[in-house]
Design an enzyme around this catalytic site. Structure first.
Site, PDB file in Angstrom:
ATOM      1  N   LYS A 243      52.205  57.122 -52.682  1.00  0.00           N
ATOM      2  CA  LYS A 243      52.177  58.371 -53.426  1.00  0.00           C
ATOM      3  C   LYS A 243      52.088  58.082 -54.924  1.00  0.00           C
ATOM      4  O   LYS A 243      52.580  57.050 -55.401  1.00  0.00           O
ATOM      5  CB  LYS A 243      53.474  59.163 -53.186  1.00  0.00           C
ATOM      6  CG  LYS A 243      53.725  59.635 -51.769  1.00  0.00           C
ATOM      7  CD  LYS A 243      55.084  60.315 -51.675  1.00  0.00           C
ATOM      8  CE  LYS A 243      55.414  60.755 -50.263  1.00  0.00           C
ATOM      9  NZ  LYS A 243      54.612  61.909 -49.839  1.00  0.00           N
ATOM     10  N   ARG A 317      55.790  62.486 -38.763  1.00  0.00           N
ATOM     11  CA  ARG A 317      55.401  62.891 -37.407  1.00  0.00           C
ATOM     12  C   ARG A 317      55.445  61.717 -36.436  1.00  0.00           C
ATOM     13  O   ARG A 317      55.622  61.906 -35.234  1.00  0.00           O
ATOM     14  CB  ARG A 317      54.009  63.525 -37.445  1.00  0.00           C
ATOM     15  CG  ARG A 317      52.868  62.590 -37.793  1.00  0.00           C
ATOM     16  CD  ARG A 317      51.631  63.330 -38.243  1.00  0.00           C
ATOM     17  NE  ARG A 317      51.839  64.013 -39.514  1.00  0.00           N
ATOM     18  CZ  ARG A 317      50.917  64.771 -40.112  1.00  0.00           C
ATOM     19  NH1 ARG A 317      49.742  64.959 -39.540  1.00  0.00           N
ATOM     20  NH2 ARG A 317      51.168  65.339 -41.265  1.00  0.00           N
TER      21      ARG A 317
END
Length: 465
Positions: A243, A317
């Protein structure tokens, strides 16, 4: 946070007034108090406060402006902010107060008062409000205190930075919670994690703080099975798909799903709901190192499906998939998973409104209605089946991302759905876990969104012991 006080008429009354009712209230005030209210320019507008003296000069009455009961349209008419009373603890001087003429839900008002008193003081002392509330008539003070204490514990976890909250510390919090209520708590890590939960192990292997799966069970084994799964990423760099720095500033809250699951579990166990509760928390740090999992890797899940890694920043996830697979092996009646999963959900609904995904229409309606009733709202989003094709992979059973800019929250939910086929109902809640600014009952900082909602739904469905 201070607890509610027993009901007492000796407490200073807080008179809740709207614009339409203000003239009638003004007429009932003693002359000195009425003159003071008018001289101070009090207007019965939402959030306005006036402190009225008695003949001896001491505080005798508090006026609190609320939304006009005649305003609004349809179902929203006169509702206003159910947590509006949460403005008062910080605005009032030290003392004991009671609500008078309050038109809303007194339990929500009491809860708002308690929740507004929260302070995160681990690193800097922060004075708590000194105004105390006497429990309103008909309100279960013990229930309000249990809920508020569970929320506070969850907020503390979210607010704690990653240098002091790793997988081991989440495990310690889970074990302490389990110990309070006589629940069983087991932890899978090391070689057993590599073998049994390969996606969790892969996501966490680059960190020196070992990944693990926490498993709490509580209640009568013959009772309805309810499982809560919380994403416990203690910090998310994004992995090798790193990020930008600005996107990492709040990544300590990427474990908010775990905090929500633990807070909801505390409420359920504290109330003794007649369910067989299971709490699964996969907890990892998504770090960058030479052994980090890579874009293009193909990993085999606990479920047996192979997953191509399209982006290492879609790690939540992956760990949820392995935990959901374990939950699904006993075909529970209800499975809830909680996760700070996608920016797409925030773009669609903002920070205050978690996205709700489920295939069960009746359950979705029940959750939406309950969320409004307890002021812990959600908004249903579609599990649009045609979008499942966006997760197709040329080399594996599926990819962990769609590879495009569209429907990110939907495709994440569709990914998770693949790992809980046997559960009678599966609910995925994509939440922000943070209050960007302070609001009544919701101080700035970590928040366990949907914990109160899920507890209220389970209590309504199954009742209390």
């Amino acid at each position: 946070m201070t607890t509610l006080l027993p009901a007492t008429e000796a407490a200073t009354p807080i008179r809740c007034v709207d614009a339409a009712g203000w003239p009638a209230v003004l007429a009932t005030l003693p002359p000195l108090a009425a003159a003071f209210a008018q001289a101070s320019g009090f207007e019965a507008k939402p959030g306005r406060i006036a402190l009225l003296p008695g003949a001896d000069g001491r505080l005798e009455t508090v006026l609190f402006g609320i939304e006009d009961k005649g305003k609004g349209k349809g179902d929203d008419k006169g509702k206003g902010d159910a947590f509006a009373v949460g403005r008062l603890p910080d605005a009032l001087p030290e003392g004991t107060y009671r609500l008078a003429d309050y038109p809303g839900d007194p339990a929500l008002a009491a809860l708002a008062w308690r929740l507004s008193g929260y302070r995160f003081g681990r690193y800097r002392e922060r004075a708590a409000p000194t105004a105390r509330l006497a429990v309103p008539a008909g309100v279960d003070a013990a229930e309000i205190d249990r809920i508020a204490d569970a929320v506070a514990a969850g907020r503390d976890l979210v607010n704690t930075p990653a240098n002091d909250l790793g997988p081991a510390e989440i495990e310690a919090a889970a074990r302490a919670l389990a110990g309070r209520f006589g629940a069983a708590c087991t932890v899978v890590e090391g070689e057993a994690l590599e073998t049994g939960f390969p996606l969790i192990a892969a996501v966490g292997r680059a960190s020196p703080r070992a990944p693990r799966l926490i498993d709490i069970t509580w209640g009568d084994p013959s009772a309805p099975r309810v499982t809560l799964v919380g994403k416990g990423v203690v910090f998310d760099t994004g992995g090798l798909d790193i990020k930008p720095s600005a996107a990492m500033l709040l990544m300590k809250k990427d474990m908010a799903g775990a905090a929500v699951a633990l807070a909801a579990a505390e409420m359920v166990m504290g109330a003794g709901l007649p369910v067989r509760l299971r709490v699964l928390v996969p907890t990892v740090e998504n770090a960058v190192a030479g052994d980090a999992f890579r874009p293009g890797d193909v990993l085999k899940s606990r479920h047996g499906l192979t997953v191509e890694i399209g982006n290492t920043d879609a790690e939540g996830r992956l760990i949820l998939a392995d935990a959901l697979s374990l939950a699904d092996e006993e075909a529970p009646e209800l499975v809830f998973d909680f996760a700070t999963l996608t920016g797409a959900a925030r773009v669609a609904l903002g920070p205050d409104l978690p996205a709700l995904f489920t295939e069960d229409d009746a359950l979705a309606a029940e959750l939406a209605a309950t969320g409004l009733a307890v002021n812990d709202p959600v908004w249903r989003m579609p599990l649009w089946a045609p979008y499942a094709g966006l997760l197709d992979s040329k080399v594996a059973d599926l990819n962990n991302v769609s590879g495009g800019p569209f429907a990110g929250a939907v495709t994440a939910a569709l990914f998770l759905r693949r790992f809980a086929p046997a559960a009678k109902a599966h609910v995925h809640l994509d939440l922000y876990g943070w209050n960007p600014s302070a609001k009544p009952g919701r101080p700035e900082g970590g928040e366990v969104q949907t914990a109160r909602l899920v507890y209220a739904l389970l209590k309504a469905r199954y009742g209390a012991r």
